[in-house]
Design a protein around this motif. Structure first.
Motif, PDB file in Angstrom:
ATOM      1  N   LYS A 212       3.999   3.251  -1.240  1.00  0.00           N
ATOM      2  CA  LYS A 212       3.112   2.261  -0.615  1.00  0.00           C
ATOM      3  C   LYS A 212       3.724   1.715   0.682  1.00  0.00           C
ATOM      4  O   LYS A 212       3.029   1.516   1.679  1.00  0.00           O
ATOM      5  CB  LYS A 212       2.866   1.116  -1.604  1.00  0.00           C
ATOM      6  CG  LYS A 212       1.934   0.029  -1.095  1.00  0.00           C
ATOM      7  CD  LYS A 212       1.871  -1.118  -2.085  1.00  0.00           C
ATOM      8  CE  LYS A 212       1.135  -2.314  -1.513  1.00  0.00           C
ATOM      9  NZ  LYS A 212       1.167  -3.450  -2.440  1.00  0.00           N
ATOM     10  N   THR A 213       5.045   1.476   0.625  1.00  0.00           N
ATOM     11  CA  THR A 213       5.694   0.862   1.791  1.00  0.00           C
ATOM     12  C   THR A 213       6.100   1.887   2.847  1.00  0.00           C
ATOM     13  O   THR A 213       6.125   1.567   4.027  1.00  0.00           O
ATOM     14  CB  THR A 213       6.939   0.054   1.370  1.00  0.00           C
ATOM     15  OG1 THR A 213       7.748   0.866   0.510  1.00  0.00           O
ATOM     16  CG2 THR A 213       6.555  -1.209   0.630  1.00  0.00           C
ATOM     17  N   GLU A 236      -0.416  -1.459 -16.564  1.00  0.00           N
ATOM     18  CA  GLU A 236      -1.716  -1.073 -15.998  1.00  0.00           C
ATOM     19  C   GLU A 236      -2.324  -2.191 -15.155  1.00  0.00           C
ATOM     20  O   GLU A 236      -2.896  -1.941 -14.092  1.00  0.00           O
ATOM     21  CB  GLU A 236      -2.658  -0.625 -17.118  1.00  0.00           C
ATOM     22  CG  GLU A 236      -2.221   0.726 -17.684  1.00  0.00           C
ATOM     23  CD  GLU A 236      -3.173   1.301 -18.726  1.00  0.00           C
ATOM     24  OE1 GLU A 236      -3.380   2.533 -18.713  1.00  0.00           O
ATOM     25  OE2 GLU A 236      -3.697   0.535 -19.550  1.00  0.00           O
ATOM     26  N   ALA A 237      -2.155  -3.438 -15.646  1.00  0.00           N
ATOM     27  CA  ALA A 237      -2.676  -4.575 -14.877  1.00  0.00           C
ATOM     28  C   ALA A 237      -1.942  -4.706 -13.538  1.00  0.00           C
ATOM     29  O   ALA A 237      -2.559  -4.942 -12.491  1.00  0.00           O
ATOM     30  CB  ALA A 237      -2.541  -5.858 -15.691  1.00  0.00           C
ATOM     31  N   ALA A 238      -0.637  -4.512 -13.587  1.00  0.00           N
ATOM     32  CA  ALA A 238       0.163  -4.636 -12.363  1.00  0.00           C
ATOM     33  C   ALA A 238      -0.157  -3.500 -11.378  1.00  0.00           C
ATOM     34  O   ALA A 238      -0.237  -3.728 -10.168  1.00  0.00           O
ATOM     35  CB  ALA A 238       1.649  -4.639 -12.709  1.00  0.00           C
ATOM     36  N   TRP A 239      -0.340  -2.292 -11.910  1.00  0.00           N
ATOM     37  CA  TRP A 239      -0.673  -1.154 -11.037  1.00  0.00           C
ATOM     38  C   TRP A 239      -1.984  -1.404 -10.289  1.00  0.00           C
ATOM     39  O   TRP A 239      -2.101  -1.087  -9.108  1.00  0.00           O
ATOM     40  CB  TRP A 239      -0.790   0.145 -11.860  1.00  0.00           C
ATOM     41  CG  TRP A 239       0.510   0.644 -12.422  1.00  0.00           C
ATOM     42  CD1 TRP A 239       1.766   0.235 -12.064  1.00  0.00           C
ATOM     43  CD2 TRP A 239       0.687   1.629 -13.456  1.00  0.00           C
ATOM     44  NE1 TRP A 239       2.709   0.914 -12.807  1.00  0.00           N
ATOM     45  CE2 TRP A 239       2.084   1.777 -13.660  1.00  0.00           C
ATOM     46  CE3 TRP A 239      -0.192   2.401 -14.217  1.00  0.00           C
ATOM     47  CZ2 TRP A 239       2.614   2.674 -14.603  1.00  0.00           C
ATOM     48  CZ3 TRP A 239       0.340   3.285 -15.150  1.00  0.00           C
ATOM     49  CH2 TRP A 239       1.729   3.416 -15.339  1.00  0.00           C
ATOM     50  N   TYR A 243      -0.749  -1.506  -6.733  1.00  0.00           N
ATOM     51  CA  TYR A 243      -0.839  -0.139  -6.212  1.00  0.00           C
ATOM     52  C   TYR A 243      -2.229   0.456  -6.464  1.00  0.00           C
ATOM     53  O   TYR A 243      -2.349   1.518  -7.102  1.00  0.00           O
ATOM     54  CB  TYR A 243       0.246   0.742  -6.866  1.00  0.00           C
ATOM     55  CG  TYR A 243       1.612   0.101  -6.901  1.00  0.00           C
ATOM     56  CD1 TYR A 243       2.299  -0.192  -5.723  1.00  0.00           C
ATOM     57  CD2 TYR A 243       2.237  -0.211  -8.111  1.00  0.00           C
ATOM     58  CE1 TYR A 243       3.560  -0.784  -5.753  1.00  0.00           C
ATOM     59  CE2 TYR A 243       3.495  -0.796  -8.148  1.00  0.00           C
ATOM     60  CZ  TYR A 243       4.144  -1.091  -6.970  1.00  0.00           C
ATOM     61  OH  TYR A 243       5.386  -1.679  -6.999  1.00  0.00           O
ATOM     62  N   PRO A 244      -3.277  -0.195  -5.992  1.00  0.00           N
ATOM     63  CA  PRO A 244      -4.627   0.311  -6.326  1.00  0.00           C
ATOM     64  C   PRO A 244      -4.841   1.731  -5.784  1.00  0.00           C
ATOM     65  O   PRO A 244      -4.545   2.017  -4.626  1.00  0.00           O
ATOM     66  CB  PRO A 244      -5.561  -0.710  -5.647  1.00  0.00           C
ATOM     67  CG  PRO A 244      -4.723  -1.401  -4.621  1.00  0.00           C
ATOM     68  CD  PRO A 244      -3.323  -1.381  -5.130  1.00  0.00           C
ATOM     69  N   GLY A 245      -5.307   2.611  -6.655  1.00  0.00           N
ATOM     70  CA  GLY A 245      -5.614   3.990  -6.254  1.00  0.00           C
ATOM     71  C   GLY A 245      -4.409   4.885  -6.051  1.00  0.00           C
ATOM     72  O   GLY A 245      -4.548   6.063  -5.737  1.00  0.00           O
ATOM     73  N   LEU A 246      -3.214   4.344  -6.225  1.00  0.00           N
ATOM     74  CA  LEU A 246      -2.014   5.132  -5.928  1.00  0.00           C
ATOM     75  C   LEU A 246      -1.496   5.892  -7.144  1.00  0.00           C
ATOM     76  O   LEU A 246      -1.048   7.023  -7.050  1.00  0.00           O
ATOM     77  CB  LEU A 246      -0.931   4.191  -5.380  1.00  0.00           C
ATOM     78  CG  LEU A 246       0.088   4.796  -4.415  1.00  0.00           C
ATOM     79  CD1 LEU A 246       0.761   3.726  -3.576  1.00  0.00           C
ATOM     80  CD2 LEU A 246       1.139   5.611  -5.139  1.00  0.00           C
ATOM     81  N   ILE A 247      -1.561   5.218  -8.335  1.00  0.00           N
ATOM     82  CA  ILE A 247      -1.048   5.842  -9.558  1.00  0.00           C
ATOM     83  C   ILE A 247      -2.216   6.312 -10.417  1.00  0.00           C
ATOM     84  O   ILE A 247      -3.117   5.544 -10.747  1.00  0.00           O
ATOM     85  CB  ILE A 247      -0.193   4.844 -10.381  1.00  0.00           C
ATOM     86  CG1 ILE A 247       1.032   4.391  -9.584  1.00  0.00           C
ATOM     87  CG2 ILE A 247       0.229   5.457 -11.718  1.00  0.00           C
ATOM     88  CD1 ILE A 247       1.874   3.317 -10.270  1.00  0.00           C
TER      89      ILE A 247
END
Lengths: 429, 105
Positions: A212-213, A236-239, A243-247
């Motif tokens: 992401k960075t 899952e909540a943290a992702w 990191y929306p859409g990344l994992i």
């Protein structure tokens, strides 16, 4: 295997002492005065083994303790995911054995070639042999290179597992650094049991943080041989937030189980299809370290059944197994658990050598995971022996709350760091 | 293995003496407290408070509050629920008896 004819002792020291106290003439008793002081050998210098060796010395200074570890330097696994993500130098994971030595433990930088349980003797590669009253095995895990078709040691140089910290950690780090923005990182997680249950998900999180960075057009696919995992709702909540859409997590039921590896093309084959990776991290099935298999203390699962009070093997007497190699019931394979088990095991061995009965015990596990550098979550549990297994105490334990202010996530990230510093000081400092 | 009677007699006598000379390990850390030091350092210099030398009453009160959910916590609320009053007392007494923590003002 030769035995020490003439000096081989069938009666345990404990039995001899008890009978001596009771004033019973033990005509067959060996010459106890001529016997060296009690000797305990601990094999494996990780969180379990190094802790146990030191604690034994602290519990009873008259016990001679030898820690067998061929490597002069230990590379810690906790926080190695931060190394992979470029957040921490590998040097922060290195620990030596000077502190253990200063605590009065003899360090044998030897390779074990055989354990002769009947004769209570350890054989080393250089031909030397050491006798023990009690032996502690803390070998950690070995990667099962026979379990996943196509994934052998050569493949691991192309698609690292990085599940033993060190060269593999750095290899995965370098591959991520070399990857172009827009690349696809594929991780695969094994079925239970394995070392560090939340580890693959922490790793996915911190790699996602790096992507992401530094490489925001990239993507991470996590192929899983399970439908549920440790701290799942929290991850899952943290992702979703960080990191929306990344994992993309692919569970077992979605075709996540990897059944074959093709290292030449960096391909992970699942039951439903195949995934071509720019960087692949294969976390394969595992078993107890080789020395446990050689000693005959592992069962058909590849792990070691133990008595939950004393950690003595259920298969071979006078050998105790602690840490990741043990089947510790509800306790996960974590450094915290290994350290806690090691202390209890050392206390119990000291008691057994003194001829006392084992005491009641209670153990704790606390595992922190970083989802981002300032975002920590945890799972904790309290355990006690029940019905022959280490069982979790129902009223206690659990994971961090699903809803919590950023300050609490930050506090847990700070506590994670503090835990690592405290435990490594206790074990190696 | 044959040995003179006197040798055996002496050796058993000396075992008993040796055992009596072994201090009763009253100062040993309760095994139930073995895991505490995984996070609570002997040196009180981090975010997690040290326990060594802390008055027993303070530890007992804190654990009771954690257990009842009356004290802000990250993991101690979850851990405290696994311990009985008796176990908490034993742990608290042992830590209190360990003298002053290094680096504690």
């Amino acid at each position: 295997m030769p035995s020490r004819s003439g000096t081989r002792r069938k009666a345990s020291r404990r039995a001899i002492l008890k009978s001596a106290l009771a004033g019973i003439a033990t005509l067959a008793a060996p010459p106890v005065l001529g016997q060296a002081k009690a000797h305990v050998i601990v094999i494996g210098g990780g969180f379990a083994g190094a802790t146990c060796a030191r604690r034994l010395k602290a519990a009873d200074g008259t016990i001679a303790v030898t820690l067998v570890e061929p490597n002069a330097r230990f590379t810690a696994c906790p926080f190695s995911n931060a190394v992979i993500a470029g957040l921490r130098p590998i040097e922060a994971q290195y620990f030596g054995y000077d502190g253990v030595k200063q605590a009065g433990v003899d360090i044998a930088g030897q390779i074990v070639v055989a354990i002769e349980a009947e004769a209570r003797q350890v054989h080393f590669a250089d031909g030397a042999r050491l006798d023990y009253q009690r032996l502690v095995l803390a070998p950690g895990i070995d990667i099962r290179f026979d379990a996943l078709p196509g994934y052998d040691q050569t493949a691991a140089e192309i698609m690292p597992h990085a599940w033993k910290a060190g060269a593999q950690t750095l290899l995965l780090r370098r591959q991520l650094e070399a990857m172009a923005d827009g690349g696809v990182v594929v991780l695969s997680a094994p079925a239970n049991p394995f070392r560090c249950p939340p580890g693959p998900y922490e790793r996915a999180s911190l790699i996602a943080y790096y992507l992401k960075t530094k490489k925001p057009r990239s993507k991470l696919i996590l192929l899983d041989a399970k439908d549920t995992f440790s701290k799942q709702r929290l991850f899952e909540a943290a992702w979703k937030t960080l990191y929306p859409g990344l994992i993309e997590w692919v569970p077992l039921s979605g075709g996540g189980r990897v059944i074959e590896i093709d290292a030449k093309t960096r391909t992970l084959v699942t039951e439903f299809g195949s995934h071509l990776a720019d960087v692949a991290n294969v976390i394969p099935p595992q078993r107890a370290g080789a020395v446990a298999i050689a000693a005959g203390v592992a069962d058909q699962t590849g792990w070691c059944p133990i008595d939950p009070h004393t950690f003595e093997s259920k298969l071979v007497p006078n050998i105790h197994v602690i840490g990741d190699a043990a089947i510790a019931g509800a306790m996960p394979k974590s450094a915290f658990a290994a350290n806690a088990q090691a202390k209890v095991c050392a206390d119990m061995i000291a008691s057994l050598i003194r001829g006392e009965d084992p005491r009641e015990v209670k153990l704790i596990n606390t595992c922190y995971s970083l989802v981002a550098p300032d975002y920590g979550i945890s799972v904790a549990g309290v355990y006690a022996p029940r019905d022959g297994l280490l069982t979790e105490i129902k009223e206690a334990g659990g994971v961090s709350p699903l809803e919590a202010p950023a300050a609490q996530r930050e506090a847990e990230a700070t506590y994670a760091q503090a835990w690592f510093q405290t435990i490594t000081r206790e074990v190696f400092g | 293995m044959t040995r003179p009677w006197s040798y055996r007699g002496i050796s058993h006598g000396m075992i008993v003496v040796a055992l009596l000379a072994v201090p009763i390990q009253a100062a040993a850390q309760p095994s139930s407290a073995a895991a505490c030091s995984g996070c609570h350092a002997p040196v009180n210099d981090g975010p997690v408070p040290g326990l060594i030398g802390r008055p027993a009453g303070e530890i007992v009160t804190a654990m009771a509050a954690f257990r009842a959910g009356e004290r802000t916590a990250t993991v101690m609320d979850r851990i405290a629920k696994g311990y009985s009053d008796e176990e908490i007392n034993a742990i608290a007494q042992w830590y209190a008896a360990q003298g002053q923590p290094a680096g504690n003002p």
